[in-house]
Write a protein that holds these residues in place. Structure first.
Motif, PDB file in Angstrom:
ATOM      1  N   ALA A 125       0.829  -1.206   0.000  1.00 13.78           N
ATOM      2  CA  ALA A 125       0.000   0.000   0.000  1.00 13.78           C
ATOM      3  C   ALA A 125       0.866   1.259   0.000  1.00 13.78           C
ATOM      4  CB  ALA A 125      -0.929  -0.014   1.206  1.00 13.78           C
ATOM      5  N   VAL A 126       1.980   1.228   0.744  1.00 12.01           N
ATOM      6  CA  VAL A 126       2.897   2.372   0.762  1.00 12.01           C
ATOM      7  C   VAL A 126       3.485   2.598  -0.619  1.00 12.01           C
ATOM      8  CG1 VAL A 126       5.069   3.264   1.684  1.00 12.01           C
ATOM      9  CG2 VAL A 126       3.462   2.127   3.210  1.00 12.01           C
ATOM     10  N   ARG A 127       3.934   1.520  -1.260  1.00  9.51           N
ATOM     11  CA  ARG A 127       4.534   1.656  -2.594  1.00  9.51           C
ATOM     12  C   ARG A 127       3.525   2.155  -3.621  1.00  9.51           C
ATOM     13  NH1 ARG A 127       6.597  -3.397  -1.028  1.00  9.51           N
ATOM     14  NH2 ARG A 127       5.173  -4.447  -2.478  1.00  9.51           N
ATOM     15  N   GLU A 128       2.294   1.707  -3.500  1.00  7.09           N
ATOM     16  CA  GLU A 128       1.257   2.168  -4.427  1.00  7.09           C
ATOM     17  C   GLU A 128       0.945   3.652  -4.210  1.00  7.09           C
ATOM     18  OE1 GLU A 128      -2.020  -0.425  -3.738  1.00  7.09           O
ATOM     19  OE2 GLU A 128      -0.880  -2.221  -4.285  1.00  7.09           O
ATOM     20  N   ALA A 129       0.986   4.088  -2.965  1.00  5.74           N
ATOM     21  CA  ALA A 129       0.700   5.495  -2.661  1.00  5.74           C
ATOM     22  C   ALA A 129       1.835   6.410  -3.106  1.00  5.74           C
ATOM     23  CB  ALA A 129       0.459   5.663  -1.170  1.00  5.74           C
ATOM     24  N   VAL A 130       3.058   5.858  -3.174  1.00  9.73           N
ATOM     25  CA  VAL A 130       4.233   6.640  -3.575  1.00  9.73           C
ATOM     26  C   VAL A 130       4.940   5.864  -4.684  1.00  9.73           C
ATOM     27  CG1 VAL A 130       6.304   7.843  -2.766  1.00  9.73           C
ATOM     28  CG2 VAL A 130       4.424   7.438  -1.179  1.00  9.73           C
ATOM     29  N   PRO A 131       4.479   5.979  -5.928  1.00  7.22           N
ATOM     30  CA  PRO A 131       5.021   5.162  -7.019  1.00  7.22           C
ATOM     31  C   PRO A 131       6.516   5.351  -7.271  1.00  7.22           C
ATOM     32  CG  PRO A 131       2.958   6.221  -7.667  1.00  7.22           C
ATOM     33  CD  PRO A 131       3.361   6.821  -6.363  1.00  7.22           C
ATOM     34  N   GLN A 266       6.502  11.719  -2.667  1.00  5.36           N
ATOM     35  CA  GLN A 266       6.602  11.452  -4.091  1.00  5.36           C
ATOM     36  C   GLN A 266       7.536  12.442  -4.781  1.00  5.36           C
ATOM     37  OE1 GLN A 266       5.636   9.007  -5.906  1.00  5.36           O
ATOM     38  NE2 GLN A 266       5.800   9.801  -7.993  1.00  5.36           N
ATOM     39  N   THR A 267       7.366  13.727  -4.513  1.00  7.83           N
ATOM     40  CA  THR A 267       8.186  14.748  -5.165  1.00  7.83           C
ATOM     41  C   THR A 267       9.651  14.633  -4.750  1.00  7.83           C
ATOM     42  OG1 THR A 267       6.301  16.255  -5.259  1.00  7.83           O
ATOM     43  CG2 THR A 267       8.478  17.234  -5.494  1.00  7.83           C
ATOM     44  N   THR A 268       9.905  14.349  -3.468  1.00  8.54           N
ATOM     45  CA  THR A 268      11.289  14.272  -2.980  1.00  8.54           C
ATOM     46  C   THR A 268      12.026  13.096  -3.611  1.00  8.54           C
ATOM     47  OG1 THR A 268      10.556  15.233  -0.879  1.00  8.54           O
ATOM     48  CG2 THR A 268      12.726  14.206  -0.908  1.00  8.54           C
ATOM     49  N   LEU A 269      11.344  11.971  -3.765  1.00  9.62           N
ATOM     50  CA  LEU A 269      11.972  10.828  -4.435  1.00  9.62           C
ATOM     51  C   LEU A 269      12.177  11.109  -5.917  1.00  9.62           C
ATOM     52  CD1 LEU A 269      10.157   7.822  -2.730  1.00  9.62           C
ATOM     53  CD2 LEU A 269      12.608   8.304  -2.650  1.00  9.62           C
TER      54      LEU A 269
END
Length: 438
Positions: A125-131, A266-269
């Motif tokens: 769920a974490v990975r899906e929220a932050v692709p 998401q933006t930071t990654l």
């Protein structure tokens, strides 16, 4: 002597057998209820209580639940209030916690009957929220995430960190103290107010374990300042083999229109950070947790470190985190999105309702805050219920406790941090105080 008050005291076993007392013992535990019985018996001996009033006195003295923590109505206007438990869980997360409280398949593959990956649903769920994240790890808070990263990447080596990011957060907790406690050496670069890309470049050598960026969160430095954004640092570090780790703190998943300057995962990654750390119980809106997202090889390295075992979360946290991410919008995000006009309408309706009962109440404009170290300078227009200053303490000591704040010799109850479903409970609490204090 027949008039000896000790002869009038009901027996302990008889009192514990009374149906309402026995039911309370099943709910709260026999020891707690027995202590209440004994206290009531002593009141009979002291002549403070008639013998036939013992059962009622016992029931009145018992708490509603075995935990000492009490539900509170947060009318402070601080959406993520650390002293009030930070983010309230969504109904979906609460349901998930209850379901996970018993025996679960947290680390069992039911298809094969063998041990399975722990918390895979929550991590997915974490990975899906932050692709942008290749992999994810969950520990028990953001400080634990930072300690794990510093130990795994920086123990016996140097962590490069801007002087202006050597911050202290709540309760005297200082980031540099935590980092040094892991065995890492700090290489401070720049000055309190300015740091350049060359400062970072000049600090790199064979003993550099990682470059760390820490979002100041709860303060802002203005004026003659300079900071290096993640995107510039990522380009400068490319090919060096030195990981870039960004601790963004508040746990915002993606950019939010109400918080234009708040960093998000998401933006930071996407900007090039190798690992990003954040809290789960702030702007993400979930349970207390520390999130580590980013490169799969680095996350795997952290997972295999012996310290990870000490920091991993339990099944209820995994369940609540997954439900928060997969379920409906959590309360924190609904509070951020609340319309100022709608808040004003709620305040006016409550004020009119209370005024009709003779309470000195008015609707006023107010300024809410994010809290939890997030967006310290971002105003959140709001509305509050204004009451006499004398209401603050009895509201806080009532059932349920209502926590507001004093301003301009008035008690203000800000509605941005309180869901509309609590308006009736808020009105009842205020009316109760008005009846008792006037």
């Amino acid at each position: 002597m027949t008039d000896d008050p000790r002869r009038l005291v009901p027996r302990t076993d008889a009192l514990l057998a009374e149906p309402p007392v026995a039911a309370a013992a099943l709910r709260l535990g026999r020891d707690l209820v027995k202590a209440a019985v004994q206290a009531a018996q002593q009141r009979v001996r002291d002549g403070e209580l008639p013998p036939d009033g013992v059962v009622d006195a016992v029931l009145a003295s018992l708490p509603q639940r075995p935990s000492s923590l009490r539900p509170v109505l947060n009318a402070t206007g601080v959406v993520v209030h650390t002293n009030l438990g930070r983010a309230p869980l969504s109904a979906a997360a609460v349901e998930a916690v209850v379901a996970a409280a018993g025996t679960t398949d947290v680390e069992l593959d039911l298809a094969t009957g063998r041990r399975g990956p722990r918390g895979e649903g929550a991590l997915a769920a974490v990975r899906e929220a932050v692709p942008a994240a290749e992999a994810a790890l969950v520990v028990n808070n953001c400080a634990a995430a930072l300690a794990l990263v510093a130990t795994a990447l920086g123990q016996g080596r140097e962590l490069v960190l801007a002087r202006g990011e050597l911050v202290e957060i709540g309760d005297g907790f200082r980031i540099p103290d935590l980092l040094v406690a892991t065995g890492a050496r700090l290489r401070e670069v720049g000055t309190t107010n300015r740091v350049t890309l060359d400062d970072y470049r000049d600090a790199l050598h064979e003993e550099t374990g990682a470059v760390l960026k820490v979002h100041p969160s709860n303060f802002v430095v203005r004026g003659f300042t300079r900071a290096v954004p993640v995107a510039e640092l990522a380009v400068a570090l490319a090919g060096s083999g030195v990981p870039l780790v960004a601790d963004i703190g508040s746990g915002l998943l993606r950019p939010h229109p109400a918080l234009p300057d708040e960093p998000d995962l998401q933006t930071t990654l996407t900007a090039g950070a190798d690992l990003v750390l954040a809290s789960g119980d702030k702007l993400l809106g979930g349970p207390q947790a520390g999130l580590v997202l980013g490169r799969a090889d680095l996350v795997k390295r952290l997972r295999r470190h012996p310290l990870y075992r000490a920091f991993r979360v339990d099944k209820t946290t995994l369940a609540a985190l997954e439900a928060t991410l997969r379920g409906p919008q959590p309360p924190v995000l609904r509070m951020l999105a609340a319309d100022a006009a709608g808040l004003r309408a709620r305040a006016e309706a409550l004020a009119a309702r209370l005024a009709a009962e003779g309470v000195d109440a008015a609707a006023v404009a107010s300024g809410a805050r994010v809290g939890g170290g997030g967006a310290p300078e971002q105003p959140l227009p709001s509305a509050a219920l204004a009451l006499p200053a004398t209401f603050a303490e009895p509201l806080r000591l009532g059932t349920p406790p209502v926590v507001g704040y004093l301003a301009d010799d008035r008690t203000l109850l800000d509605l941005r941090s309180l869901p509309p479903s609590d308006d009736d409970a808020l009105a009842a609490a205020v009316l109760d105080v008005a009846r008792r204090c006037t």
